[in-house]
Design an enzyme around this catalytic site. Structure first.
Site, mmCIF file in Angstrom:
data_model
loop_
_atom_site.group_PDB
_atom_site.id
_atom_site.type_symbol
_atom_site.label_atom_id
_atom_site.label_comp_id
_atom_site.label_asym_id
_atom_site.label_seq_id
_atom_site.Cartn_x
_atom_site.Cartn_y
_atom_site.Cartn_z
ATOM 1 N N ASN A 151 0.798 -1.220 0.000
ATOM 2 C CA ASN A 151 0.000 0.000 0.000
ATOM 3 C C ASN A 151 0.838 1.280 0.000
ATOM 4 O O ASN A 151 0.374 2.330 -0.404
ATOM 5 C CB ASN A 151 -0.950 0.003 1.192
ATOM 6 C CG ASN A 151 -0.261 -0.330 2.500
ATOM 7 O OD1 ASN A 151 0.369 -1.382 2.637
ATOM 8 N ND2 ASN A 151 -0.350 0.563 3.467
ATOM 9 N N THR A 237 -25.404 -10.027 13.032
ATOM 10 C CA THR A 237 -26.314 -9.573 11.976
ATOM 11 C C THR A 237 -25.528 -8.802 10.931
ATOM 12 O O THR A 237 -24.752 -7.909 11.256
ATOM 13 C CB THR A 237 -27.416 -8.677 12.584
ATOM 14 O OG1 THR A 237 -28.091 -9.441 13.578
ATOM 15 C CG2 THR A 237 -28.403 -8.225 11.520
ATOM 16 N N CYS A 325 -2.008 4.842 7.731
ATOM 17 C CA CYS A 325 -2.615 4.327 8.941
ATOM 18 C C CYS A 325 -1.879 4.828 10.166
ATOM 19 O O CYS A 325 -2.380 4.741 11.264
ATOM 20 C CB CYS A 325 -2.647 2.806 8.895
ATOM 21 S SG CYS A 325 -3.614 2.261 7.490
HETATM 22 C C1 LIG Z 1 -6.272 -0.240 4.285
HETATM 23 C C2 LIG Z 1 -5.560 -1.519 4.390
HETATM 24 C C3 LIG Z 1 -5.963 -2.498 5.315
HETATM 25 C C4 LIG Z 1 -7.042 -2.250 6.329
HETATM 26 O O1 LIG Z 1 -8.335 -2.283 5.807
HETATM 27 P P1 LIG Z 1 -9.527 -1.700 6.709
HETATM 28 O O2 LIG Z 1 -10.751 -2.009 5.926
HETATM 29 O O3 LIG Z 1 -9.257 -0.230 6.840
HETATM 30 O O4 LIG Z 1 -9.483 -2.412 8.016
HETATM 31 C C5 LIG Z 1 -5.300 -3.692 5.336
HETATM 32 N N1 LIG Z 1 -4.278 -3.936 4.503
HETATM 33 C C6 LIG Z 1 -3.854 -3.027 3.608
HETATM 34 C C7 LIG Z 1 -2.709 -3.379 2.727
HETATM 35 C C8 LIG Z 1 -4.466 -1.785 3.526
HETATM 36 O O5 LIG Z 1 -4.019 -0.890 2.640
#
Ligand SMILES: *Cc1c(COP(=O)(O)O)cnc(C)c1O
Length: 399
Positions: A151, A237, A325
């Site tokens: 990412n 749910t 993040c």
């Molecule tokens: C954004 C991301 C996540 C987390 O996904 P969420 O839906 O925000 O929990 C996990 N792995 C990668 C590589 C990401 O870019």
């Protein structure tokens, strides 16, 4: 914010996705588990969403998909399930550059359950060390978890090949495909991949909903236990509006895939070429050959990426420095650290595009960024001490 180039952190919900979701907050509010027509309508919508995802990722059966609260839950579910179903195995193979949703869990398992974790290193372009990978694969490994693409840098991992290798030692192969979905063609039928995580908000779906693909026949143990929802594989749910939105986003991503790849790649390349031409001592991290088409991660030698991001933000331009993040903290990127420890201290600036991105966005960045970099490097013609100090202070205030 007028210019948004942080699409690997999250994306705008597509208006068609929003429209598809709205009825499920209103008239179609039923519980999919209920034995009446109002419930059945919600259940039918969920089945459609499953099929939309099935088509996007090339799954063989729609029941191979379970809905979760997002990428983080999907990753946790996959890894914990593998350890549960193979109690005789106590090792995990992953990479040094995974998302915290994998690495934090692995660190926890190492500490609390004595699990051995192999964090396979990468080279300066973020490519996996295949010899180290091969050496770590033994019959002690319960699960391999390697991301489809990174990412931060966009580097793509050869997951099809890696999954074949994992299969040879009987390990479950999981891939975190969150940043790859919608930007790369994915056809799981033709691979040995056992599990795959995806997340709605990274491809114009809503936040808080994602999916885990579990190949038919792969042993599985639920993480969230309770009711019988989703064939006992994920209790609670279902988030029907979110799931409907996720399905719609998957359908749009599949329709647009070719066009989108061409578009974001053209913008990304325009930006990269412009930056490299205008700003000396600048380089792009990530694999020049195998990289997500929408992502660029750029090191401006000698200056901190957070200061660049901070000043771009003042010009109305949103991008990321280090991992989205961990934005808000000044923690250094574990990804850059694994690739190039010298560059890691200062960090890299990430620009990530979506089909909503425009050429004007790129041109605006190219217009303001040379001045920002020059100022921060202290070579701005009028930036004797005072100017420079002011910038330094504002950058510090951003932390
Ligand atoms: C954004 C991301 C996540 C987390 O996904 P969420 O839906 O925000 O929990 C996990 N792995 C990668 C590589 C990401 O870019």
């Amino acid at each position: 914010m007028s210019i948004y180039l942080d699409n690997n952190a999250t994306t705008r919900v597509d208006s068609e996705v929003l429209q598809a979701m709205l009825p499920f907050f209103a008239d179609q509010f039923g519980n999919p588990s209920s034995m009446h027509d109002i419930g059945a309508a919600a259940g039918a919508a969920m089945k459609t969403a499953r099929q939309q995802l099935q088509a996007l990722i090339g799954a063989k059966f729609d029941h191979e998909i379970i809905f979760t609260s997002g990428g983080t839950e999907s990753n946790n579910t996959a890894i914990l399930s593998a350890l549960d179903v193979m109690p005789e195995r106590s090792e995990i193979v992953t990479s040094a550059v995974e998302h915290p949703a994998v690495l934090t869990l692995c660190g926890h398992l190492e500490k609390t359950r004595g699990i051995k974790v192999h964090r396979i290193p990468v080279d300066q372009h973020g490519r996996l060390d295949l010899d180290a990978y091969r050496a770590a694969l033994t019959h002690r490994v319960a699960i391999v978890s390697i991301m489809w693409a990174n990412n931060e840098t966009g580097t793509i991992f050869p997951v099809a090949r890696l999954s074949e290798m994992a299969k040879n030692v009987g390990a479950i192969f999981h891939t975190d495909a969150v940043p790859a979905i919608g930007k790369l063609p994915v056809d799981l039928k033709s691979t040995a991949i056992d599990m795959l995580s995806l997340s709605g908000h990274k491809f114009h779906g809503p936040k808080g909903v994602g999916a885990l693909y579990i190949k038919s026949g792969v042993p599985f143990h639920a993480l969230i236990m309770g009711g019988h929802q989703q064939r006992n594989r994920r209790a609670g749910t279902e988030n029907t509006p979110g799931i409907v939105g996720l399905g719609k986003a998957a359908e749009l991503a599949l329709w647009r895939m070719d066009e989108e790849i061409t578009w974001v790649k053209s913008l990304r390349d325009r930006l990269e070429e412009g930056l490299l031409k205008r700003i000396p001592k600048t380089f792009v991290t990530g694999d020049p050959l195998a990289r997500l088409p929408n992502t660029t991660n750029v090191v401006f030698e000698g200056i901190g990426s957070e200061a660049v991001q901070f000043l771009l933000n003042r010009h109305g331009i949103a991008c990321a420095s280090g991992s989205a993040c961990s934005s808000g903290s000044s923690r250094q990127s574990h990804v850059l650290e694994a690739m190039n420890p010298d560059a890691a201290a200062l960090g890299a600036v990430r620009f990530s595009f979506s089909h909503f991105s425009r050429e004007e966005d790129v041109d605006q960045v190219l217009e303001v960024i040379p001045g920002i970099v020059m100022k921060l490097r202290g070579s701005f013609p009028f930036s004797a001490g005072g100017e420079r100090r002011r910038i330094d202070n504002s950058a510090a205030a951003a932390r």
